[in-house]
Scaffold this motif. Structure first.
Motif, mmCIF file in Angstrom:
data_model
loop_
_atom_site.group_PDB
_atom_site.id
_atom_site.type_symbol
_atom_site.label_atom_id
_atom_site.label_comp_id
_atom_site.label_asym_id
_atom_site.label_seq_id
_atom_site.Cartn_x
_atom_site.Cartn_y
_atom_site.Cartn_z
ATOM 1 N N PRO A 260 0.418 2.217 10.147
ATOM 2 C CA PRO A 260 1.229 1.212 10.044
ATOM 3 C C PRO A 260 1.150 0.105 8.990
ATOM 4 O O PRO A 260 1.704 -0.692 8.648
ATOM 5 N N LEU A 261 0.144 0.579 8.138
ATOM 6 C CA LEU A 261 -0.125 -0.134 6.887
ATOM 7 C C LEU A 261 0.671 0.249 5.817
ATOM 8 O O LEU A 261 0.864 -0.530 4.795
ATOM 9 N N ALA A 262 1.267 1.434 5.992
ATOM 10 C CA ALA A 262 2.070 2.196 4.577
ATOM 11 C C ALA A 262 3.358 1.168 4.441
ATOM 12 O O ALA A 262 4.037 1.134 5.160
ATOM 13 N N ASP A 263 3.654 0.790 3.194
ATOM 14 C CA ASP A 263 4.686 0.355 2.606
ATOM 15 C C ASP A 263 5.574 1.377 1.764
ATOM 16 O O ASP A 263 6.697 1.275 1.906
ATOM 17 N N PHE A 264 4.731 2.344 1.396
ATOM 18 C CA PHE A 264 5.370 3.552 0.670
ATOM 19 C C PHE A 264 4.628 4.813 1.016
ATOM 20 O O PHE A 264 3.433 4.597 1.240
ATOM 21 N N ILE A 265 5.050 5.879 1.133
ATOM 22 C CA ILE A 265 4.652 7.246 1.216
ATOM 23 C C ILE A 265 5.232 8.221 0.512
ATOM 24 O O ILE A 265 6.542 8.277 0.382
ATOM 25 N N LEU B 85 0.957 -1.190 -0.043
ATOM 26 C CA LEU B 85 0.004 -0.070 -0.078
ATOM 27 C C LEU B 85 0.708 1.144 -0.033
ATOM 28 O O LEU B 85 1.755 1.103 0.720
ATOM 29 N N CYS B 86 0.399 2.135 -0.829
ATOM 30 C CA CYS B 86 1.028 3.512 -1.085
ATOM 31 C C CYS B 86 0.222 4.632 -0.768
ATOM 32 O O CYS B 86 -1.074 4.548 -1.106
ATOM 33 N N PHE B 87 0.550 5.700 0.193
ATOM 34 C CA PHE B 87 -0.400 6.713 0.512
ATOM 35 C C PHE B 87 0.528 8.039 0.380
ATOM 36 O O PHE B 87 1.794 8.085 0.037
ATOM 37 N N ASN B 88 -0.356 9.107 0.135
ATOM 38 C CA ASN B 88 0.299 10.386 0.251
ATOM 39 C C ASN B 88 0.597 11.110 1.546
ATOM 40 O O ASN B 88 0.295 10.276 2.494
ATOM 41 N N ARG B 89 1.161 12.082 1.628
ATOM 42 C CA ARG B 89 1.593 12.746 2.817
ATOM 43 C C ARG B 89 0.598 12.768 4.007
ATOM 44 O O ARG B 89 0.986 12.860 5.055
ATOM 45 N N GLN B 90 -0.829 12.639 3.688
ATOM 46 C CA GLN B 90 -1.837 12.941 4.547
ATOM 47 C C GLN B 90 -1.961 11.687 5.421
ATOM 48 O O GLN B 90 -2.627 11.846 6.471
ATOM 49 N N VAL B 91 -1.481 10.662 4.895
ATOM 50 C CA VAL B 91 -1.439 9.511 6.049
ATOM 51 C C VAL B 91 -0.388 9.848 7.298
ATOM 52 O O VAL B 91 -0.889 9.159 8.412
ATOM 53 N N LEU B 92 0.312 10.892 7.298
ATOM 54 C CA LEU B 92 1.078 11.421 8.291
ATOM 55 C C LEU B 92 0.288 12.254 9.360
ATOM 56 O O LEU B 92 0.953 12.557 10.196
ATOM 57 N N GLU B 93 -0.822 12.518 9.066
ATOM 58 C CA GLU B 93 -1.780 13.407 9.851
ATOM 59 C C GLU B 93 -2.109 12.632 10.888
ATOM 60 O O GLU B 93 -2.709 11.337 10.783
ATOM 61 N N ALA C 271 7.637 2.723 6.328
ATOM 62 C CA ALA C 271 7.351 2.858 4.922
ATOM 63 C C ALA C 271 8.713 3.656 4.492
ATOM 64 O O ALA C 271 9.371 4.360 5.165
ATOM 65 N N ARG C 272 8.902 3.140 3.172
ATOM 66 C CA ARG C 272 9.841 3.592 2.230
ATOM 67 C C ARG C 272 9.343 5.215 1.564
ATOM 68 O O ARG C 272 8.248 5.001 1.083
ATOM 69 N N LEU C 273 10.062 6.032 1.599
ATOM 70 C CA LEU C 273 9.503 7.409 1.143
ATOM 71 C C LEU C 273 9.550 7.174 -0.406
ATOM 72 O O LEU C 273 11.212 6.951 -0.811
ATOM 73 N N ILE C 274 9.211 7.927 -0.982
ATOM 74 C CA ILE C 274 9.209 8.456 -2.416
ATOM 75 C C ILE C 274 9.046 9.944 -2.673
ATOM 76 O O ILE C 274 8.029 10.507 -2.277
ATOM 77 N N ALA C 275 9.992 10.647 -3.218
ATOM 78 C CA ALA C 275 9.801 12.200 -3.395
ATOM 79 C C ALA C 275 9.288 12.063 -4.850
ATOM 80 O O ALA C 275 9.948 11.929 -5.767
ATOM 81 N N GLU C 276 8.149 12.436 -4.843
ATOM 82 C CA GLU C 276 7.356 12.800 -6.176
ATOM 83 C C GLU C 276 7.353 14.052 -6.610
ATOM 84 O O GLU C 276 7.747 14.996 -6.171
ATOM 85 N N LYS C 277 7.106 14.018 -8.151
ATOM 86 C CA LYS C 277 6.996 15.627 -8.703
ATOM 87 C C LYS C 277 8.445 16.057 -8.784
ATOM 88 O O LYS C 277 8.491 17.333 -8.715
#
Length: 423
Positions: A149-154, A133-141, A179-185
């Motif tokens: 805890p379910l995030a594999d990627f953020i 599962l991958c989420f955007n930064r809002q999962v950190l709110e 989670a592994r972090l992905i810098a996008e855009k």
């Protein structure tokens, strides 16, 4: 086999339809710090901009699985697929190998904690099945704490976060998730260096690769045959009856074999016959797959005559093979015959078409080099079609088949294929 629906109502066909000839799919690479591709995010560019729905999610995954072009959409890397919450319970996800799929989960907007908690069991179930599962930064709110805890990627968007905000999110994610972090855009070298300095090791954006468009082809089965297959599956018909319908439509047979042997998504062992594919998937998954085929259909022209010729060729080779080898190997002769015209059906070179199917080496050699007994049978079938007496006599002698055997099998194959148009 799995139980389906009791007392099924028959599925009815409208006018003869075909699948869309193709769809435009964009893919953008996600890279590590050595700029090695670890996955691709897929985008459906055929839909209206912004019209992202559960139906478009299903069609995107189906097209990726069934793509018949010369270029693989994702190869053996991960695929990142944008989802709606409605599509997460779709049966289409049961058709893929979850080890290779990352589901991008959208936020719920201004969601109450109750709604976040209500969605958590579905997300947990997907992760337990093997999806990442991958989420955007809002999962950190704080509102999304049950999901974290379910995030594999953020994914962190470097274009909307100031450097200090970006750093704060990276630090928080490192302390509170695995989670592994992905810098996008990522669009500039400065953004890349900032993310790298803060400890981010995965990147996506124009600085590395722009989304590339792939015209994803689909081979069109007859809608009438799809409907017949659905009715058989809903009534839990025999494997023999289901196999016969699949073998009478080159589009159905190709799409099923393509699904089963899709690079990175198929089973560990190669599937080399239609019967094997039916037994492997089972009635429940076959029904879902056929329903997706029907959903993707549109009004159009009937399948071309080349599809009918492929069916005749496959049946002829199967009948002749029964005199030469065990039944399970004769099934493979049918596969060679029906797929020997893929270059004309897909309008791509035959070697590229064969690579899509990931067939065992001896079957690929039969198709491309006319090697081994399957290749000899293919040469014989081609001689029957072209009237090449010299090839006919030479190969018949090699296979120890009489002219009477071959001519009788050819007539039987023609009659068997004719039942399609008379049904």
């Amino acid at each position: 086999m799995s139980t389906l629906i009791s007392a099924p109502a028959p599925v009815r066909a409208a006018a003869p339809d075909t699948l869309h000839g193709g769809a435009m799919i964009a893919r953008q690479a996600i890279m590590d710090e050595q700029q090695q591709v670890i996955g691709y995010e897929l985008f459906n560019r055929s839909r209206i901009h912004g019209d992202h729905t559960a139906a478009s999610d299903v069609l995107l995954v189906f097209t990726a699985l069934s793509h018949a072009g010369t270029e693989e959409l994702f190869g053996k890397t991960l695929i990142f697929v944008n989802c709606t919450h409605e599509s997460l319970s779709g049966g289409h996800l049961e058709l893929v190998n979850p080890d290779k799929v990352v589901l991008e989960i959208p936020p719920l907007g201004h969601a109450a904690i109750e709604e976040v908690l209500a969605r958590r069991p579905m997300l947990m179930a997907l992760r337990e099945r093997g999806f990442r599962l991958c989420f955007n930064r809002q999962v950190l709110e704080s509102a999304y704490a049950p999901w974290l805890p379910l995030a594999d990627f953020i994914k962190l968007d470097v274009n909307v976060l100031a450097p200090d905000q970006f750093g704060a999110f990276v630090n928080y994610a490192g302390r509170h998730s695995k989670a592994r972090l992905i810098a996008e855009k990522v669009e500039t070298v400065q953004q890349h260096k900032l993310a790298l300095a803060l400890g981010v090791r995965l990147f996506q954006g124009y600085w590395f690769a722009r989304p590339s468009l792939v015209h994803a082809k689909l081979l069109a089965p007859s809608q009438a045959n799809i409907v017949q297959l659905l009715n058989l599956l809903r009534s839990q018909a025999s494997t023999d009856a289901i196999e016969e319908v699949l073998k009478k439509d080159a589009g159905l047979a190709f799409n099923l074999m393509r699904l089963i042997n899709s690079a990175g998504l198929g089973p560990a062992r190669e599937i080399s016959s239609v019967r094997q594919a039916v037994l492997l998937l089972g009635l429940k998954k076959l029904f879902r797959w056929a329903a997706m085929l029907l959903t993707a259909a549109r009004n159009g022209v009937p399948p071309p005559a080349v599809g009918q010729a492929a069916v005749v060729r496959g049946r002829l080779m199967e009948l002749l093979a029964r005199d030469l080898m065990p039944p399970e190997e004769a099934d493979q002769a049918f596969v060679i015959g029906i797929f020997s015209l893929l270059d004309r059906m897909l309008e791509i070179p035959l070697d590229a078409a064969v690579r899509l199917l990931h067939l065992p080496p001896h079957l690929a050699a039969a198709l491309l080099e006319h090697d081994n007994v399957f290749g000899h049978l293919l040469t014989l079938a081609e001689a029957c079609e072209s009237g090449d007496d010299a090839s006919f006599d030479r190969v018949a002698k090699v296979l120890s088949l009489s002219s009477q055997q071959i001519n009788m099998a050819h007539l039987q194959a023609l009659a068997w294929a004719d039942q399609i148009t008379q049904a």
